[in-house]
Write an enzyme that holds these catalytic residues in place. Structure first.
Site, mmCIF file in Angstrom:
data_model
loop_
_atom_site.group_PDB
_atom_site.id
_atom_site.type_symbol
_atom_site.label_atom_id
_atom_site.label_comp_id
_atom_site.label_asym_id
_atom_site.label_seq_id
_atom_site.Cartn_x
_atom_site.Cartn_y
_atom_site.Cartn_z
ATOM 1 N N TYR A 18 0.847 -1.187 0.000
ATOM 2 C CA TYR A 18 0.000 0.000 0.000
ATOM 3 C C TYR A 18 0.888 1.245 0.000
ATOM 4 O O TYR A 18 1.622 1.504 0.958
ATOM 5 C CB TYR A 18 -0.888 0.047 1.245
ATOM 6 C CG TYR A 18 -2.048 -0.914 1.262
ATOM 7 C CD1 TYR A 18 -2.415 -1.646 0.130
ATOM 8 C CD2 TYR A 18 -2.804 -1.094 2.409
ATOM 9 C CE1 TYR A 18 -3.490 -2.516 0.154
ATOM 10 C CE2 TYR A 18 -3.889 -1.958 2.447
ATOM 11 C CZ TYR A 18 -4.223 -2.670 1.317
ATOM 12 O OH TYR A 18 -5.287 -3.532 1.343
ATOM 13 N N PHE A 25 -13.963 -3.609 -0.619
ATOM 14 C CA PHE A 25 -14.960 -2.899 -1.432
ATOM 15 C C PHE A 25 -16.347 -3.076 -0.804
ATOM 16 O O PHE A 25 -17.300 -3.472 -1.481
ATOM 17 C CB PHE A 25 -14.970 -3.414 -2.871
ATOM 18 C CG PHE A 25 -13.749 -3.087 -3.688
ATOM 19 C CD1 PHE A 25 -12.785 -2.214 -3.212
ATOM 20 C CD2 PHE A 25 -13.557 -3.653 -4.932
ATOM 21 C CE1 PHE A 25 -11.656 -1.911 -3.964
ATOM 22 C CE2 PHE A 25 -12.438 -3.356 -5.695
ATOM 23 C CZ PHE A 25 -11.482 -2.478 -5.220
ATOM 24 N N PRO A 26 -16.515 -2.802 0.485
ATOM 25 C CA PRO A 26 -17.794 -3.063 1.159
ATOM 26 C C PRO A 26 -18.939 -2.186 0.669
ATOM 27 O O PRO A 26 -20.106 -2.518 0.877
ATOM 28 C CB PRO A 26 -17.487 -2.790 2.631
ATOM 29 C CG PRO A 26 -16.368 -1.805 2.596
ATOM 30 C CD PRO A 26 -15.535 -2.215 1.419
ATOM 31 N N GLY A 41 -19.084 -1.268 -2.644
ATOM 32 C CA GLY A 41 -18.836 -1.279 -4.072
ATOM 33 C C GLY A 41 -17.390 -0.859 -4.248
ATOM 34 O O GLY A 41 -16.489 -1.563 -3.836
ATOM 35 N N PHE A 98 -13.433 2.989 -7.369
ATOM 36 C CA PHE A 98 -12.913 2.889 -8.728
ATOM 37 C C PHE A 98 -14.050 2.963 -9.742
ATOM 38 O O PHE A 98 -15.082 2.302 -9.578
ATOM 39 C CB PHE A 98 -12.166 1.566 -8.931
ATOM 40 C CG PHE A 98 -10.867 1.485 -8.185
ATOM 41 C CD1 PHE A 98 -9.773 2.237 -8.582
ATOM 42 C CD2 PHE A 98 -10.734 0.644 -7.097
ATOM 43 C CE1 PHE A 98 -8.577 2.159 -7.895
ATOM 44 C CE2 PHE A 98 -9.537 0.556 -6.406
ATOM 45 C CZ PHE A 98 -8.456 1.326 -6.809
#
Length: 310
Positions: free
Chosen positions: A60, A215-216, A218, A221
């Site tokens: 990261y 991606f809780p 969605g 991005f």
């Protein structure tokens, strides 16, 4: 009984210890590369709010997230830190990551995380398998047998460098194959607009494995549906006096008892809003409306592809 004033959202066991069901995803910390003091302040605020479970990775932000965690966290905070291996930094590439699936690459990634976090033991290490998306995929010599990968991680666990092993970006058959080695958690893309891994969630629940969706909501991005844009989510938020993001996260907490949230943010205000999700209860009608979103609009759409370079 859990004290939600101390443990936001209550608790669930991760790697043998109860942690707050609302944690923090450290990917957003890379935004503090030029202002590390601000990143440290955000992490101290997270600890003050009761967050004791943080998800990170050495890849990261070119180790920025891990570096900030090393600076900000204190032993007395007793924060469980989960890291990931299976991907490597890809500076200058079209997307920020590339596969790193070989056993020697997994070992090297564990060593990188130990160094950047300043630790002699990693609490939990997730194997990012790349069986499923959205995200990068493994090709050529990066298609590595699961048994070889698990053997390497078990060896590291036996040596005391890893406390527990988790999985990320896997299909249900991979999870079943991995169960005998002891799996602490599973991370896949999942939320009210992305429920294709429902059978895997059920398997995790049956085996008392923590389910930690990435991606809780969605995703930020482009190319991936967003929970916060769904009319049902927006309407529920208006009724509850909450934000659409809080409703999407509250749905996750209520949907399965073994769900741990790792929503990330670089905003102290949004951090507090995420923690406050633990105090939100959705009524049966709202839950039914949110449950129906997947079948109504997304179940037949196929796997979304993030547009990394937009």
């Amino acid at each position: 009984m859990s004290d939600t004033s101390i443990h936001p959202g209550g608790t669930y066991d991760l790697a043998g210890r109860p942690v707050a069901r609302i944690g923090y995803g450290a990917m957003a910390l890379e935004r503090f590369a030029s202002d590390p003091a601000a990143g440290e302040r955000l992490l101290r605020r997270a600890v003050d709010l009761g967050i004791d479970h943080i998800d990170t990775a050495d890849f990261y932000g070119d180790s920025v997230s891990n570096d900030l965690l090393r600076r900000a966290l204190r032993p007395e905070d007793d924060v469980l830190v989960v890291t990931k291996v299976g991907a490597l930094k890809n500076p200058g590439g079209p997307i920020p990551l590339r596969p790193g699936q070989k056993p020697d690459e997994l070992r090297r990634a564990v060593e990188d995380n130990l160094r950047s976090l300043g630790r002699d033991r990693l609490d939990v290490v997730n194997l990012r398998r790349l069986d499923v998306g959205p995200g990068i995929t493994a090709e050529g010599d990066q298609v590595v047998d699961l048994d070889d990968q698990l053997a390497e991680l078990v060896s590291l666990r036996d040596a005391g460098l890893i406390g527990a092993i988790g999985l990320s970006a896997v299909d249900i058959d991979t999870l079943r194959r991995a169960l005998p080695v002891g799996i602490a958690c599973v991370q896949n893309a999942y939320g009210v607009v992305a429920r294709r891994f429902e059978p895997m969630l059920q398997l995790c629940t049956e085996n008392e494995i923590a389910w930690v969706p990435f991606f809780p909501l969605g995703s930020g991005f482009p190319g991936i549906p967003k929970a916060t844009e769904q009319p049902e989510v927006i309407a529920a938020a208006e009724r509850l006096g909450a934000t659409p993001a809080q409703v999407g996260l509250a749905w996750l907490l209520g949907h399965a008892p073994n769900t741990l949230l790792i929503a990330g943010t670089s905003s102290a205000e949004h951090l507090a809003e995420n923690v406050a999700v633990g105090d939100i209860t959705l009524d049966e009608t709202t839950v039914a409306e949110l449950d129906a979103i997947w079948d109504a609009r997304f179940s037949g759409a196929g796997e979304p592809t993030p547009q990394w370079t937009d």
